[in-house]
Scaffold this motif. Structure first.
Motif, PDB file in Angstrom:
ATOM      1  N   ASP A 243      12.159  18.139  20.146  1.00  0.00           N
ATOM      2  CA  ASP A 243      12.400  18.527  18.754  1.00  0.00           C
ATOM      3  C   ASP A 243      13.120  19.878  18.719  1.00  0.00           C
ATOM      4  OD1 ASP A 243      12.426  18.858  16.062  1.00  0.00           O
ATOM      5  OD2 ASP A 243      10.268  19.209  15.850  1.00  0.00           O
ATOM      6  N   ASP A 271       4.142  17.233  18.012  1.00  0.00           N
ATOM      7  CA  ASP A 271       3.623  17.843  16.784  1.00  0.00           C
ATOM      8  C   ASP A 271       2.890  19.136  17.159  1.00  0.00           C
ATOM      9  OD1 ASP A 271       2.561  18.543  14.382  1.00  0.00           O
ATOM     10  OD2 ASP A 271       1.346  16.726  14.122  1.00  0.00           O
ATOM     11  N   GLY A 273       1.983  21.508  14.968  1.00  0.00           N
ATOM     12  CA  GLY A 273       1.155  22.038  13.897  1.00  0.00           C
ATOM     13  C   GLY A 273       1.760  23.290  13.279  1.00  0.00           C
ATOM     14  N   ARG A 276       3.313  26.827  15.712  1.00  0.00           N
ATOM     15  CA  ARG A 276       4.302  26.442  16.730  1.00  0.00           C
ATOM     16  C   ARG A 276       4.859  27.685  17.428  1.00  0.00           C
ATOM     17  NH1 ARG A 276       9.077  22.041  15.832  1.00  0.00           N
ATOM     18  NH2 ARG A 276      10.185  22.303  17.808  1.00  0.00           N
ATOM     19  N   CYS A 298       0.160  12.237  20.211  1.00  0.00           N
ATOM     20  CA  CYS A 298       1.516  12.009  19.680  1.00  0.00           C
ATOM     21  C   CYS A 298       2.109  10.697  20.200  1.00  0.00           C
ATOM     22  CB  CYS A 298       2.419  13.173  20.056  1.00  0.00           C
ATOM     23  SG  CYS A 298       2.064  14.702  19.170  1.00  0.00           S
TER      24      CYS A 298
END
Length: 831
Positions: A243, A271, A273, A276, A298
């Motif tokens: 990401d 993820d 949260g 990060r 995940c």
């Protein structure tokens, strides 16, 4: 500022890069294909308006453009009508400096180096500094000079390597292939994850136990996912994204979503949260931040994406008929020694012919001159002569005759000079012989007619003594022949001390060998079989038999493709193994892209090539005065390298492996590569004593680059002949689909319909052949729910094939109708 008129502008590329700085010749930036700490990517505008990209950390061009969301063609300028440049124009551009040509020429060499380096590396420990910092283990990695070594595999074959240093710096092997290659961790069992980097993949594997394929770059996720979907049609694929939320376009997530959609897979996104970390992007970062449980969650929650891929005919390419080869590699011209390389390139550009044709002829021309005088020793029990048989299939109108004239001209001049030098010597010998024959006749008459026993005895003794000392009359020296019967070819080999070249821009020799001019109409392949292997050939004469020891016949042909198709229907050619002795090439036609040019082959290139052939001829004529051929030997490293690749070719012939269907041909490939290496060595050392200089690893690498090219073209050749079990079975499956007008079917259905197939793996290989030619496409399977038998893999059929009512796609190879006949054909071709 004006930029090149390419499909994408310089600004477009610069906007997709990070850390951009102007340099003296263009720009430097962080490479998007690897974790780059310092700007290692150069970008500039080259001649003709093309864009030049080069990663100085050794990322391949294809991996860089893939990471940018582009293709290599986007770097080339559009012509006046907005079209992409043709192959000829790209070749001309490549002669100056083209990243495409540079990348392609390095791949074969990199693959060979990768295998050698991997074999010499030691197992990596789990306490390597990089692994400790990432909190992961070494899952099959190795160690080289303190660096972690990760192999990039295409299926089961190593194509390149990635190196990770103690500080985390990542480098790929120079020139190695990345696209479609991956590193597997674990064995698939129902699901398979696909991730970008090794650390990410290791974290996923350690968190879930699910097998992982490491794709190395974001741009490589799609090619790897597609390759794995074909290989594992019944697995659930989970594409695990990086990401890159803080980077423009979020390349990691964009490419992962594209790959998941293409293969109807799941998309897992890390993820982090609300808390990060600053630079966290991937699942290894999540592992270090929140633990393996967070990674597992995940992956388990990964949603399926709705594919928008259309399954109507418009979304399919036209199927590739079995009469035509699939996309094949171009001859690796960089493997040729000078001056062969320059001559081949210049002839290809001047004549506007595929570079493969002059390259294959250059191999045959060199082999003809070298044959009979030298042999290459591979070990104490294995030596190879240097003659070869090449067949380059091209249709009419491809300017083959002119190319033959260019490449064969030095041989013709050498033959003419030899004849002019020999004619007065032969004329003198012929006169002396005529006088001796007349004297011998007189002595015979005298001995036969006299009644005086003493006179008869003396005349007889004189006749015997004269007969034993008759002046020999040699035939005029020859190097070349064309339209010749097997019997005359055998005679020429005897007259020319075993060496002869058969060069023709057509394939008429096959009709002649098949018995066109023989009284009984039966094929006579003996001279071609023994002329290739160097086995003693017996030539029958009036009242006597003459032996040709170590015959060395060299062949260079360029028939039309349909001739190759018909060869597979000849039982004698198949059964005697004649087809296994040819090195095949199927170049891509340039018809329709050529321009009229009133120019000749560059004089410097032509003269240098001709001079090299004459110098090699002088060398080999001197050596031929000896009783046996001179021996060329390999260096210790070159011998090891040759054995590595010979072993790979051997293993590739095992059942279910890529060369299993053409094992008869493949078993001769290592020897053919050795012969080519011998020719390369002689060209390089023609001014000295090549038998006193060992053959180097560089020569072996270049010869194997040609061997890899020939391997792919041989698979196409035997496929066109319908002479391999996988292709024959594929054609049988295609006929079954056509008879039943199937739009889709399962593996179970096709196995039931072909009872002669004992193993499902054999049927899978045949279906892969049809997928490669775009007749079929694997369908993603629904996830398995509950107990019971898992669903059978499914394939859908190309609607463009179904809509055609002609038999054009299967009319060739109709002699291979039943599944049982598949194995008969395969066994015959392997002889």
């Amino acid at each position: 500022m004006q930029h090149s008129p390419t499909r994408v502008s310089v600004d477009t590329i610069l906007n997709r890069l990070e850390g951009v700085k102007e340099s003296a010749s263009g720009w430097r930036a962080l490479c998007p294909a690897h974790e780059d700490r310092n700007p290692s990517l150069s970008l500039r505008v080259g001649g003709g308006g093309r864009l030049l990209l080069k990663c100085h950390a050794q990322c391949s061009l294809e991996s860089v453009v893939a990471a940018l969301g582009l293709t290599v063609n986007d770097l080339f300028p559009l012509n006046g009508n907005g079209a992409r440049p043709g192959r000829r124009q790209r070749t001309e551009i490549g002669r100056e400096f083209s990243p495409v040509a540079e990348d392609a020429n390095l791949k074969n060499e990199a693959r060979k180096r990768a295998k050698v380096l991997w074999q010499g590396a030691s197992p990596a420990p789990n306490d390597h500094a990089y692994l400790l910092r990432k909190g992961i283990k070494a899952h099959g990695l190795r160690l080289n000079d303190g660096r972690l070594v990760i192999p990039l595999l295409d299926g089961e074959e190593i194509q390149s390597l990635q190196f990770i240093g103690l500080d985390g710096e990542k480098r790929f092997l120079t020139g190695g292939r990345i696209t479609g290659c991956y590193f597997p961790i674990g064995k698939p069992d129902g699901s398979l994850c696909i991730a970008e980097g090794y650390a990410t993949g290791a974290s996923i594997y350690e968190a879930t136990g699910c097998a992982v394929a490491v794709a190395f770059t974001a741009g490589n996720l799609l090619p790897v996912a597609q390759a794995l979907r074909v290989k594992f049609s019944d697995l659930r694929l989970i594409v695990c994204a990086d990401d890159d939320a803080k980077k423009p376009g979020n390349l990691g997530l964009t490419k992962a979503r594209e790959a998941a959609l293409a293969v109807a897979g799941l998309l897992a996104i890390p993820d982090f949260g609300d808390n990060r970390p600053e630079h966290a992007t991937d699942f290894n970062d999540l592992h270090l931040h929140a633990g393996l449980e967070a990674v597992r969650g995940c992956i388990e929650r990964a949603p399926a994406l709705e594919s928008n891929v259309s399954h109507d005919g418009a979304s399919w390419p036209d199927p590739t008929p079995f009469q035509a080869p699939v996309k094949l590699p171009t001859f690796p011209v960089e493997a040729l020694p000078e001056p062969l390389r320059t001559m081949v390139i210049d002839v290809a550009l001047t004549r506007q012919v595929p570079v493969d044709l002059p390259a294959m002829l250059a191999l045959s021309a060199t082999a003809l001159v070298a044959s009979g005088s030298f042999e290459i020793r591979l070990n104490d029990a294995h030596s190879e002569p240097l003659n070869i048989y090449t067949l380059t299939a091209l249709p009419s109108g491809e300017r083959k005759s002119g190319t033959f004239r260019d490449m064969v001209a030095p041989l013709e001049r050498a033959e003419k000079e030899m004849i002019e030098e020999a004619e007065p010597i032969i004329a003198e010998a012929s006169q002396l012989r005529a006088i001796e024959d007349a004297r011998l006749k007189n002595l015979r008459d005298k001995a036969a007619k006299t009644s005086d026993s003493a006179v008869r005895l003396q005349a007889t003794e004189d006749a015997v003594k004269l007969a034993q000392s008759l002046t020999p009359v040699s035939a005029l020296p020859r190097l070349l022949t064309d339209d010749v019967t097997p019997e005359r070819l055998a005679g020429l080999l005897f007259e020319q001390n075993g060496r002869m070249g058969l060069f023709s821009a057509e394939g008429g020799i096959f009709e002649i060998i098949n018995g066109r001019y023989s009284k009984n109409g039966k094929p006579n392949v003996e001279v071609l079989i023994k002329g290739h292997a160097g086995d003693t050939l017996i030539v029958d004469r009036m009242g006597r038999a003459e032996h040709v020891e170590r015959p060395a016949l060299t062949i260079g042909l360029s028939p039309q493709p349909w001739v190759v198709e018909d060869l597979g229907n000849n039982k004698t050619f198949r059964g005697r193994g004649l087809l296994n002795r040819f090195l095949y090439s199927f170049p891509e036609s340039l018809v329709g892209t050529r321009e009229y040019k009133d120019i000749a082959v560059n004089r410097t290139a032509r003269d240098a090539y001709g001079q090299a052939i004459r110098e090699l001829m002088t060398l080999t004529l001197a050596v031929r005065l000896e009783d046996r051929p001179a021996t060329l030997c390999l260096s210790t490293d070159a011998s090891l390298l040759w054995r590595v690749y010979a072993g790979e070719i051997e293993r590739a012939q095992a059942p279910g492996k890529p060369l299993s269907g053409i094992s008869g041909w493949a078993s001769k490939l290592a020897g053919a590569v050795a012969r080519i290496a011998g020719g390369f060595h002689l060209i390089e050392h023609r001014h000295g004593d090549p038998a006193r200089v060992v053959i180097t690893t560089e020569v072996i690498l270049n010869a194997w680059a040609v061997g890899d090219y020939l391997k792919q073209h041989a698979l196409a050749a035997f496929s066109m002949m319908g002479a391999t079990p996988d292709v024959a079975l594929a054609m049988a499956v295609l006929r079954w689909i056509q008879r039943r007008s199937l739009k889709e079917f399962s593996l179970r259905d096709s196995h039931r319909a072909h009872q002669g197939v004992n193993r499902v793996d054999e049927l899978r290989i045949a279906l892969e052949v049809l997928e490669e030619r775009h007749y079929l496409r694997a369908k993603p399977l629904p996830s398995r729910e509950g107990a019971g038998q898992p669903p059978s893999p499914m394939w859908e059929v190309n609607p463009r094939f179904l809509s055609r009512n002609s038999r054009s796609t299967t009319e060739r190879g109709d002699s291979v109708i039943s599944v049982n006949s598949v194995y008969r054909v395969g066994n015959e071709i392997s002889a």
